[in-house]
Scaffold this active site. Structure first.
Site, short mmCIF file in Angstrom:
data_model
loop_
_atom_site.label_atom_id
_atom_site.label_comp_id
_atom_site.label_asym_id
_atom_site.label_seq_id
_atom_site.Cartn_x
_atom_site.Cartn_y
_atom_site.Cartn_z
N CYS A 1 40.03 40.68 48.73
CA CYS A 1 39.36 39.57 49.41
C CYS A 1 38.01 39.36 48.74
O CYS A 1 37.20 40.29 48.66
CB CYS A 1 39.20 39.89 50.89
SG CYS A 1 38.19 38.69 51.79
N HIS B 1 47.54 31.79 45.46
CA HIS B 1 46.89 30.57 45.96
C HIS B 1 47.63 29.33 45.51
O HIS B 1 48.10 29.25 44.38
CB HIS B 1 45.44 30.49 45.46
CG HIS B 1 44.57 31.58 46.00
ND1 HIS B 1 43.88 31.46 47.19
CD2 HIS B 1 44.30 32.81 45.52
CE1 HIS B 1 43.22 32.58 47.41
NE2 HIS B 1 43.46 33.42 46.42
N GLU C 1 44.17 30.69 55.12
CA GLU C 1 44.41 31.98 54.49
C GLU C 1 45.68 32.64 55.03
O GLU C 1 45.92 32.66 56.24
CB GLU C 1 43.22 32.91 54.71
CG GLU C 1 41.97 32.49 53.95
CD GLU C 1 40.97 33.63 53.84
OE1 GLU C 1 41.35 34.70 53.31
OE2 GLU C 1 39.81 33.45 54.28
N CYS D 1 36.67 31.39 51.66
CA CYS D 1 37.62 32.27 50.97
C CYS D 1 37.16 32.38 49.52
O CYS D 1 37.22 31.39 48.78
CB CYS D 1 39.04 31.72 51.05
SG CYS D 1 40.26 32.70 50.14
N GLY E 1 39.97 32.10 46.94
CA GLY E 1 40.42 30.72 46.97
C GLY E 1 39.48 29.78 46.22
O GLY E 1 39.92 28.85 45.54
#
Length: 279
Positions: free
Chosen positions: A76, A165, A214, A223, A226
């Site tokens: 993350c 993604h 997410e 994010c 992202g």
């Protein structure tokens, strides 16, 4: 009853419960416990629980994370910035750079001294088999490929930053029905391991607006991976510059893919409060 101390941090509103797990190579909580603690009505409330474990493969520490639905992502981006600040606080020193082992590989966050952290996010993975997605053959890139979701066909680009993604460029990001479309993209049959989905509005070459759904957490305020994936997609499709500011609901991230290799992400990570969990 077991008592655990925790600290809560957020990166642009993407919030996490962080636990000192340095004495064990296994997370202190089960995924079910993490899910309960993340509940915003019956728990502490967070997008995920992050564990700071002993390092491996010559890294300083290891990062594990459970999402608010109990699933475990590879890593993350906002979370690793928070983890770097958390590690420095526990170490009691002003260490600037850490090597953090994650399920997506070793990631290197560098504390900037202004509350921000710059992270070497590694190289994006672009082949369909690396995402994974069945939109193309495993050895092909998925760039501006049609995907039917609901009653509409969208042009999508897929990028992995160690986690998957799907990037969709739109004219007006504010008008996207995220709560409806997010789950439909996440669980689409073309994404066998589910997908994070970013809707991107390019306002100028070096500035974009982003909303995100997410995988495992739903709509969040930010994010990091992202944002990185979206700039990579923007460069691949000729829509934005390699150095681009990404505006998210929780604030801005600076993304740099000017090397054409590794992606750098810079943004804040802030302490919120500490507390005690009674399990």
């Amino acid at each position: 009853m077991t008592t655990l101390m925790f600290e809560k941090y957020h990166g642009l509103g993407n919030d996490f419960i962080l636990l000192d797990n340095r004495h064990s190579h296994e997370p202190l909580l089960t995924s079910e416990q993490a899910q309960q603690i993340c509940d915003r009505n019956f728990g502490v409330g967070a997008d995920g629980v992050i564990f700071l474990l002993p390092g491996q493969d010559d890294s300083d520490y290891t990062m594990r994370i459970f999402n608010s639905d109990g699933s475990e992502p590879e890593m993350c981006g906002n979370g690793i910035r928070c983890l770097a600040q958390f590690a420095a606080q526990l170490d009691g020193q002003e260490q600037v750079t850490y090597r953090i082992h994650t399920l997506a590989g070793v990631i290197t966050p560098e504390r900037q001294g202004d509350g921000r952290v710059k992270v070497n996010m590694g190289e994006p993975r672009l082949l369909a088999g690396q995402i994974p997605t069945t939109l193309k053959a495993e050895s092909e890139k998925v760039v501006d490929v049609p995907l039917t979701v609901g009653d509409r066909t969208w042009q999508v680009t897929t990028v992995s930053m160690g986690n998957p993604h799907c990037i969709v460029f739109v004219d007006d990001v504010a008008s996207v029905p995220l709560e409806q479309l997010g789950p439909e993209f996440e669980h689409h049959a073309q994404f066998p391991q589910r997908i994070n989905t970013e809707f991107i509005e390019v306002t100028q070459g070096n500035y974009v607006k982003m909303r995100v759904w997410e995988r495992g957490a739903g709509a969040t305020l930010a994010c990091g991976t992202g944002a990185c994936a979206s700039v990579v997609a923007g460069v691949l499709t000729g829509r934005c510059d390699p150095c681009t500011t990404v505006e998210l609901p929780g604030g801005n991230l600076e993304i740099d893919w000017s090397t054409g290799g590794v992606v750098y992400m810079t943004g804040p990570a802030s302490f919120v409060f500490s507390g005690t969990l009674n399990l």
